[in-house]
Design an enzyme around this catalytic site. Sequence first.
Site, PDB file in Angstrom:
ATOM      1  N   LYS A 180       0.362  -1.147  -0.263  1.00  0.00           N
ATOM      2  CA  LYS A 180      -0.317   0.295   0.103  1.00  0.00           C
ATOM      3  C   LYS A 180       1.058   0.833  -0.041  1.00  0.00           C
ATOM      4  O   LYS A 180       0.415   1.886   0.118  1.00  0.00           O
ATOM      5  CB  LYS A 180      -0.269  -0.019   1.181  1.00  0.00           C
ATOM      6  CG  LYS A 180      -1.725  -1.091   1.007  1.00  0.00           C
ATOM      7  CD  LYS A 180      -2.763  -0.215   1.873  1.00  0.00           C
ATOM      8  CE  LYS A 180      -4.511  -1.060   1.384  1.00  0.00           C
ATOM      9  NZ  LYS A 180      -6.086  -1.336   2.404  1.00  0.00           N
TER      10      LYS A 180
ATOM     11  N   LYS B 258       2.782   2.496   2.585  1.00  0.00           N
ATOM     12  CA  LYS B 258       2.013   3.180   3.581  1.00  0.00           C
ATOM     13  C   LYS B 258       1.638   1.832   5.062  1.00  0.00           C
ATOM     14  O   LYS B 258       1.417   1.339   4.808  1.00  0.00           O
ATOM     15  CB  LYS B 258       0.767   4.326   3.917  1.00  0.00           C
ATOM     16  CG  LYS B 258       0.932   5.236   3.396  1.00  0.00           C
ATOM     17  CD  LYS B 258      -0.178   6.171   4.265  1.00  0.00           C
ATOM     18  CE  LYS B 258      -0.547   6.882   2.699  1.00  0.00           C
ATOM     19  NZ  LYS B 258      -2.205   6.691   2.482  1.00  0.00           N
TER      20      LYS B 258
HETATM   21  N1  CTP Z   1     -14.196  -6.315   5.071  1.00  0.00           N
HETATM   22  C1  CTP Z   1     -15.559  -6.388   4.725  1.00  0.00           C
HETATM   23  N2  CTP Z   1     -16.225  -5.279   5.241  1.00  0.00           N
HETATM   24  C2  CTP Z   1     -15.103  -3.643   5.361  1.00  0.00           C
HETATM   25  C3  CTP Z   1     -14.153  -3.889   5.290  1.00  0.00           C
HETATM   26  C4  CTP Z   1     -13.102  -5.126   5.786  1.00  0.00           C
HETATM   27  O1  CTP Z   1     -16.003  -7.579   4.657  1.00  0.00           O
HETATM   28  N3  CTP Z   1     -15.738  -2.941   5.148  1.00  0.00           N
HETATM   29  C5  CTP Z   1     -13.297  -7.693   5.409  1.00  0.00           C
HETATM   30  C6  CTP Z   1     -12.680  -7.840   4.009  1.00  0.00           C
HETATM   31  O2  CTP Z   1     -13.177  -7.943   2.717  1.00  0.00           O
HETATM   32  C7  CTP Z   1     -11.803  -8.446   3.867  1.00  0.00           C
HETATM   33  C8  CTP Z   1     -11.160  -8.208   5.755  1.00  0.00           C
HETATM   34  O3  CTP Z   1     -12.185  -7.522   6.078  1.00  0.00           O
HETATM   35  O4  CTP Z   1     -12.258  -9.375   4.668  1.00  0.00           O
HETATM   36  C9  CTP Z   1      -9.711  -7.586   5.601  1.00  0.00           C
HETATM   37  O5  CTP Z   1      -9.825  -5.874   5.008  1.00  0.00           O
HETATM   38  P1  CTP Z   1      -9.066  -5.473   5.498  1.00  0.00           P
HETATM   39  O6  CTP Z   1      -8.281  -4.800   4.731  1.00  0.00           O
HETATM   40  O7  CTP Z   1      -8.095  -5.458   6.940  1.00  0.00           O
HETATM   41  O8  CTP Z   1     -10.160  -3.915   5.978  1.00  0.00           O
HETATM   42  P2  CTP Z   1     -10.573  -2.674   4.845  1.00  0.00           P
HETATM   43  O9  CTP Z   1     -11.294  -1.837   6.380  1.00  0.00           O
HETATM   44  O10 CTP Z   1     -10.834  -3.030   3.674  1.00  0.00           O
HETATM   45  O11 CTP Z   1      -9.367  -1.801   4.991  1.00  0.00           O
HETATM   46  P3  CTP Z   1      -8.479  -1.292   3.783  1.00  0.00           P
HETATM   47  O12 CTP Z   1     -10.238   0.620   3.760  1.00  0.00           O
HETATM   48  O13 CTP Z   1      -7.645  -1.013   4.368  1.00  0.00           O
HETATM   49  O14 CTP Z   1      -8.652  -1.517   2.476  1.00  0.00           O
END
Ligand code: CTP
Length: 146
Positions: free
Chosen positions: A49, A51
């Site tokens: 990413k 970061k």
């Molecule tokens: N996930 C989900 N719903 C969300 C956020 C995450 O179902 N609102 C799920 C993702 O699809 C994945 C898992 O949680 O299977 C871990 O996701 P992660 O990448 O840690 O979370 P995000 O919040 O999507 O992070 P970012 O915004 O940095 O992409």
Amino acid sequence: MKKKLTKVYVGGTFDLFHEGHVRLLRRAKKIADIVIVALNTDAFVLHYKGKLPVMSLAERMAVVKACRYVDIVDVNEGGADSKPCILRNMPDFILHGDDWKGDALLRQLSISTQFLKTHRIRMVYVRYTKRISTTALKERLKKQLL
Ligand code: CTP
């Protein structure tokens, strides 16, 4: 005869643990007896990413471990290649939010349909929780600090 306990593997970063993560892990616990979360390393997140995560691996581990739906927390040291981590946990299912699906997700994990077939692993998708994400939380924080 004793029934074999089923296992589900959930990979991700789980930075700033939030409701979307909770919903995914609650579903995981409904799908299998044992929920294994494989966390991305800080170095992999930085590489992928550009970061570092806000929370270090140790901090993310502590929080995810405390979630009532999680039984085991592992670290995906393989980074882009999840095979070693998947194989040492030998799950029946791999669960992911549907923001990533099909071939794109398999490529991201560095696995193939043949790998899944050989090891008798099924992919399961849960609807991604739209209103919240780590990125959305960071945006909220930015606005609060303005
Ligand atoms: N996930 C989900 N719903 C969300 C956020 C995450 O179902 N609102 C799920 C993702 O699809 C994945 C898992 O949680 O299977 C871990 O996701 P992660 O990448 O840690 O979370 P995000 O919040 O999507 O992070 P970012 O915004 O940095 O992409």
